[in-house]
Motif scaffolding. Structure first.
Motif, mmCIF file in Angstrom:
data_model
loop_
_atom_site.group_PDB
_atom_site.id
_atom_site.type_symbol
_atom_site.label_atom_id
_atom_site.label_comp_id
_atom_site.label_asym_id
_atom_site.label_seq_id
_atom_site.Cartn_x
_atom_site.Cartn_y
_atom_site.Cartn_z
ATOM 1 N N HIS A 77 -16.267 0.438 -8.520
ATOM 2 C CA HIS A 77 -17.353 -0.113 -9.326
ATOM 3 C C HIS A 77 -18.745 0.028 -8.716
ATOM 4 N N GLN A 78 -18.885 -0.235 -7.428
ATOM 5 C CA GLN A 78 -20.208 -0.148 -6.802
ATOM 6 C C GLN A 78 -20.039 0.218 -5.333
ATOM 7 N N PRO A 79 -21.101 0.744 -4.721
ATOM 8 C CA PRO A 79 -21.003 1.138 -3.309
ATOM 9 C C PRO A 79 -20.610 -0.036 -2.407
ATOM 10 N N GLY A 80 -19.770 0.284 -1.446
ATOM 11 C CA GLY A 80 -19.302 -0.721 -0.498
ATOM 12 C C GLY A 80 -17.913 -0.369 -0.003
ATOM 13 N N THR A 81 -17.335 -1.289 0.735
ATOM 14 C CA THR A 81 -15.995 -1.094 1.289
ATOM 15 C C THR A 81 -15.143 -2.320 0.991
ATOM 16 N N CYS A 82 -13.897 -2.093 0.622
ATOM 17 C CA CYS A 82 -12.958 -3.197 0.430
ATOM 18 C C CYS A 82 -11.564 -2.726 0.821
ATOM 19 N N LYS A 83 -10.653 -3.657 0.879
ATOM 20 C CA LYS A 83 -9.266 -3.335 1.183
ATOM 21 C C LYS A 83 -8.405 -3.709 -0.012
ATOM 22 N N ILE A 84 -7.483 -2.806 -0.350
ATOM 23 C CA ILE A 84 -6.490 -3.093 -1.378
ATOM 24 C C ILE A 84 -5.196 -3.408 -0.640
ATOM 25 N N THR A 85 -4.669 -4.594 -0.863
ATOM 26 C CA THR A 85 -3.400 -4.991 -0.251
ATOM 27 C C THR A 85 -2.293 -4.801 -1.267
ATOM 28 N N VAL A 86 -1.207 -4.169 -0.820
ATOM 29 C CA VAL A 86 -0.018 -3.957 -1.647
ATOM 30 C C VAL A 86 1.120 -4.698 -0.963
ATOM 31 N N ALA A 87 1.842 -5.531 -1.711
ATOM 32 C CA ALA A 87 2.941 -6.305 -1.140
ATOM 33 C C ALA A 87 4.147 -6.268 -2.069
ATOM 34 N N THR A 88 5.321 -6.384 -1.481
ATOM 35 C CA THR A 88 6.532 -6.515 -2.281
ATOM 36 C C THR A 88 6.503 -7.892 -2.946
ATOM 37 N N ALA A 89 7.229 -8.042 -4.027
ATOM 38 C CA ALA A 89 7.224 -9.300 -4.770
ATOM 39 C C ALA A 89 7.647 -10.479 -3.895
ATOM 40 N N ASP A 90 8.562 -10.249 -2.953
ATOM 41 C CA ASP A 90 9.012 -11.325 -2.073
ATOM 42 C C ASP A 90 8.089 -11.515 -0.866
ATOM 43 N N LYS A 91 7.037 -10.702 -0.786
ATOM 44 C CA LYS A 91 6.017 -10.759 0.274
ATOM 45 C C LYS A 91 6.568 -10.475 1.674
ATOM 46 N N ARG A 92 7.747 -9.862 1.750
ATOM 47 C CA ARG A 92 8.308 -9.512 3.057
ATOM 48 C C ARG A 92 7.601 -8.311 3.671
ATOM 49 N N PHE A 93 7.072 -7.417 2.812
ATOM 50 C CA PHE A 93 6.419 -6.206 3.295
ATOM 51 C C PHE A 93 5.074 -6.056 2.606
ATOM 52 N N SER A 94 4.088 -5.616 3.383
ATOM 53 C CA SER A 94 2.778 -5.345 2.791
ATOM 54 C C SER A 94 2.083 -4.243 3.586
ATOM 55 N N THR A 95 1.082 -3.652 2.960
ATOM 56 C CA THR A 95 0.292 -2.609 3.577
ATOM 57 C C THR A 95 -1.084 -2.627 2.942
ATOM 58 N N GLN A 96 -2.038 -1.916 3.544
ATOM 59 C CA GLN A 96 -3.392 -1.907 3.003
ATOM 60 C C GLN A 96 -3.961 -0.507 2.931
ATOM 61 N N CYS A 97 -4.883 -0.360 1.983
ATOM 62 C CA CYS A 97 -5.658 0.867 1.817
ATOM 63 C C CYS A 97 -7.125 0.464 1.819
ATOM 64 N N THR A 98 -7.914 1.116 2.656
ATOM 65 C CA THR A 98 -9.355 0.879 2.679
ATOM 66 C C THR A 98 -10.008 1.753 1.632
ATOM 67 N N VAL A 99 -10.829 1.155 0.774
ATOM 68 C CA VAL A 99 -11.540 1.903 -0.262
ATOM 69 C C VAL A 99 -13.023 1.899 0.105
ATOM 70 N N VAL A 100 -13.574 3.098 0.254
ATOM 71 C CA VAL A 100 -14.995 3.261 0.580
ATOM 72 C C VAL A 100 -15.647 3.912 -0.632
ATOM 73 N N VAL A 101 -16.577 3.195 -1.269
ATOM 74 C CA VAL A 101 -17.255 3.698 -2.462
ATOM 75 C C VAL A 101 -18.689 4.013 -2.088
ATOM 76 N N GLU A 102 -19.120 5.233 -2.398
ATOM 77 C CA GLU A 102 -20.495 5.673 -2.098
ATOM 78 C C GLU A 102 -21.323 5.673 -3.358
#
Length: 102
Positions: A77-102
């Motif tokens: 949507h706009q310039p900046g940086t954020c993290k997208i967190t992805v987790a399993t429904a039971d929250k036992r596993f998760s990971t992140q993706c850094t999104v950099v928008v210019e």
């Protein structure tokens, strides 16, 4: 009779598949994009033969920069940086993706 019982045990043992447990999930570590860019996060898992959940939860650390829906579609949507967190429904596993928008 013992022979029949032995054969049944062998058949049952052969038909029992051991479930391979999920060890981790993963997504691309970084997305570098421009305002208006849209992509779908593909979630992979290890080991490959493990039964992966068919439902993941997604969350953006800054919805002003990028949002993500229930299907993993990221919209910048706009310039900046954020993290997208992805987790399993039971929250036992998760990971992140850094999104950099210019």
């Amino acid at each position: 009779m013992e022979k029949v019982l032995f054969i049944l045990i062998v058949i049952l043992a052969a038909s029992c598949d051991k479930e391979v447990r999920l060890a981790s999930i993963d997504v691309v570590p970084t997305i570098e994009a421009y305002v208006g860019y849209q992509t779908t996060l593909e979630v992979s898992h290890t080991p490959a033969e493990a039964i992966a959940p068919n439902l993941f939860h997604y969350k953006s650390s800054d919805k002003n920069v990028a949002t993500v829906n229930d299907n993993g579609v990221v919209v910048c949507h706009q310039p900046g940086t954020c993290k997208i967190t992805v987790a399993t429904a039971d929250k036992r596993f998760s990971t992140q993706c850094t999104v950099v928008v210019e």
